[in-house]
Design a protein around this motif. Structure first.
Motif, mmCIF file in Angstrom:
data_model
loop_
_atom_site.group_PDB
_atom_site.id
_atom_site.type_symbol
_atom_site.label_atom_id
_atom_site.label_comp_id
_atom_site.label_asym_id
_atom_site.label_seq_id
_atom_site.Cartn_x
_atom_site.Cartn_y
_atom_site.Cartn_z
ATOM 1 N N GLN A 192 11.167 -7.566 2.926
ATOM 2 C CA GLN A 192 10.535 -6.504 3.707
ATOM 3 C C GLN A 192 9.332 -7.018 4.497
ATOM 4 O O GLN A 192 9.043 -6.543 5.594
ATOM 5 C CB GLN A 192 10.120 -5.359 2.788
ATOM 6 C CG GLN A 192 11.268 -4.427 2.418
ATOM 7 C CD GLN A 192 11.898 -3.766 3.622
ATOM 8 O OE1 GLN A 192 11.202 -3.179 4.456
ATOM 9 N NE2 GLN A 192 13.214 -3.860 3.737
ATOM 10 N N THR A 242 6.415 -8.339 0.143
ATOM 11 C CA THR A 242 7.150 -7.785 -0.973
ATOM 12 C C THR A 242 6.783 -8.557 -2.229
ATOM 13 O O THR A 242 6.858 -9.775 -2.253
ATOM 14 C CB THR A 242 8.661 -7.902 -0.720
ATOM 15 O OG1 THR A 242 8.974 -7.171 0.456
ATOM 16 C CG2 THR A 242 9.451 -7.372 -1.886
ATOM 17 N N GLU A 249 16.965 -7.305 3.284
ATOM 18 C CA GLU A 249 16.485 -5.936 3.104
ATOM 19 C C GLU A 249 15.828 -5.759 1.741
ATOM 20 O O GLU A 249 14.811 -5.078 1.609
ATOM 21 C CB GLU A 249 17.659 -4.956 3.251
ATOM 22 C CG GLU A 249 17.280 -3.488 3.135
ATOM 23 C CD GLU A 249 16.478 -2.990 4.331
ATOM 24 O OE1 GLU A 249 15.652 -2.065 4.144
ATOM 25 O OE2 GLU A 249 16.668 -3.518 5.437
#
Length: 531
Positions: free
Chosen positions: A165, A59, A161
């Motif tokens: 990721q 991410t 979350e």
């Protein structure tokens, strides 16, 4: 002051834990400072990293949109000479990734527990903190030390979350499932070997000099070590024949096979290599006193360092000092080579695997990074942990230092330089994904395949998948922890008479041990009934 530095599980959750752990066993390896910058929360929009040295699952945010912050990462170990040099390189790399600077804060193993307990009790500001099931994680969660990282209703939302990721896509589900407490993850496990095994690591050069290699190759039990240690002690009296310390000895959980059911500092165990799910005190298992007796014999014969009960150095650092023949270690494929590099003893160490390979839920939580509730920048801290799981450049920079300085590289293989000892922290098992690590030239090039095989056919603890919620017994656990500190170091290292164990456990019983074991048993029974 640090240097710069209930039971509410549904049937479906329990089933998921057991199933995911089973899947991973088949193929885990396949894949304070005194002031802080307080940054505003970054945008939750994320895109996949495209860097050649980063996983596609990473991410990444637009660093230009983020105010610069400084994050501390606190973990056990001896601070290396080139720490600041590596920090500067990390900061330069992180500038375009998450616009953060990193403050490495290492605390010697011998001082780790006391300093961290004081920091937590004093609500000292920290960001990223090493934690583990064997290092009081459950108890520290009960004290409010760590943020729940996957709580949608939390102050910072579901950090995992939103900013993790890459972790969710690369970390086998068993690790996160097994490390949950009351349904939440309060730290992110390292992606590493899942099974564990106890044994010793010894100096091969000394063994060869004294003609002991064949005997060492035949060692199966602790008792088998006696004539070898006797020979080294007689012929090399200047050496510490066998280095032990609190937590690193033949009575450690990885050697004696105790499954503490979520927190190694709370008494009451089942055996990882057994089938019985009756929770008992360690003293109720024959292996406990048998181990104390033989360790005491070794101590009285002069094999063990006299300061074992109070020793501050880890076995790895003790071997680095150059005057230790053998130490007790939790083992895995290539552990001897890892220790040799960290101790500047390349080609001079070998490991002896002496116990069953086992898996308990504690192994899923055996090495983790948590974000403290005193952190001013938990979002950025989560981004950093995510990068450790997905960004090869960052992971190896933190672990091994600067390419061309602390090592040279040929593909995935790295070779030591004259400056390697100045950043040999030996902590790769603590950070992110070990499967991103380069492999030292003195290690087996098939190391990660060996990790996969190591997990295969390991024995499962009968309590696999269960994690204790220690909140109902937190007051008893706190009192008993102080009692354990009074007795465990001396007993486990052979420094005091094993007869003291009876006094030890009487004192525990007088301070609520029965209640603790009953609570553990009730929670475990409920878990097993729901499977």
């Amino acid at each position: 002051m640090l240097r710069k530095s209930k039971l509410g599980k549904s049937y479906l959750m329990i089933l998921a834990v057991v199933l995911t752990i089973s899947v991973v066993l088949a193929g885990c390896g396949s894949k304070n400072n005194d002031s802080k910058d307080s940054g505003s929360s970054p945008s939750k929009a994320a895109t996949e990293s495209k860097g050649s040295e980063s996983s596609s699952a990473a991410t990444e945010v637009n660093a230009a949109d983020l105010p610069e912050v400084t994050l501390s990462i606190t973990f056990p170990g001896t601070a290396p000479k080139d720490e600041k040099k590596v920090e500067e390189a990390l900061n330069a790399y992180l500038k375009d990734k998450i616009n953060a600077k990193i403050d490495i804060n290492m605390i010697d193993w011998g001082q780790w527990d006391n300093k961290i307990n004081l920091a937590i009790a004093g609500r000292e500001e920290m960001d990223i903190l090493f934690t583990a099931s064997w290092n009081g994680h459950s108890n520290n969660v009960a004290k409010g030390a760590f943020l729940a990282l996957n709580d949608p209703a939390g102050k910072y939302g579901n950090l995992l979350e939103t900013y993790g990721q890459g972790i969710l896509e690369t970390l086998p589900p068993a690790f996160l499932a097994g490390a949950k407490i009351n349904g939440f993850n309060y730290a992110i496990p390292t992606n590493k070997e899942l099974a564990e095994q106890g044994g010793v690591i010894y100096r091969t050069d000394i063994a060869e000099e004294l003609g002991l290699t064949a005997q060492l190759d035949a060692v199966k039990t602790i008792a088998d070590l006696e004539p070898i240690l006797a020979a080294v002690h007689a012929k090399k009296p200047e050496l510490t024949t066998l280095y032990l310390k609190d937590g690193e000895n033949f009575n450690s959980h990885y050697f004696a096979k105790y499954d503490h059911l979520g927190d190694n500092n709370i008494e009451g165990v089942v055996l990882k290599n057994g089938t019985d799910t009756t929770v008992k005190a360690r003293i109720d298992f024959p292996v406990y006193k048998e181990t104390l007796n033989i360790t005491r014999d070794f101590f009285q014969k002069g094999f063990i360092n006299k300061d074992a009960a109070t020793a501050q150095l880890s076995p790895q650092d003790a071997m680095k000092a150059g005057n230790v023949f053998m130490g007790v270690f939790p083992l895995k494929p290539g552990k001897d080579a890892e220790v040799a590099t960290a101790a500047n003893l390349q080609g001079k160490l070998k490991q002896i695997n002496m116990t069953d390979r086992t898996v308990s839920t504690g192994e899923t939580a055996g090495s983790m990074l948590g974000i403290t509730t005193t952190s001013k920048n938990p979002e950025r801290a989560m981004m950093f942990i995510n990068l450790l799981h997905t960004d090869k450049t960052l992971n190896n920079l933190l672990n091994f230092g600067i390419e061309g300085d602390h090592y040279t590289r040929n593909g995935e293989i790295i070779t030591a330089t004259d400056n390697t000892p100045n950043y040999a922290i030996g902590a790769s098992w603590m950070f992110g994904s070990q499967f991103l690590n380069y492999i030292w030239s003195n290690e087996d090039p098939n190391k990660w395949e060996l990790f996969k095989a190591f997990n295969t056919d390991a024995k499962n603890s009968p309590a696999l998948g269960f994690t204790l919620n220690s909140e109902p017994i937190s007051s008893q656990a706190s009192v008993q922890l102080n009692i354990r500190k009074e007795f465990d170091p001396g007993l486990d290292t052979g420094s005091i008479d094993p007869a003291k164990a009876d006094e030890y456990f009487k004192k525990l019983n007088d301070n609520g041990l029965g209640e603790v074991i009953a609570e553990k048993q009730n929670q475990l029974n409920a878990f097993l009934a729901a499977k």
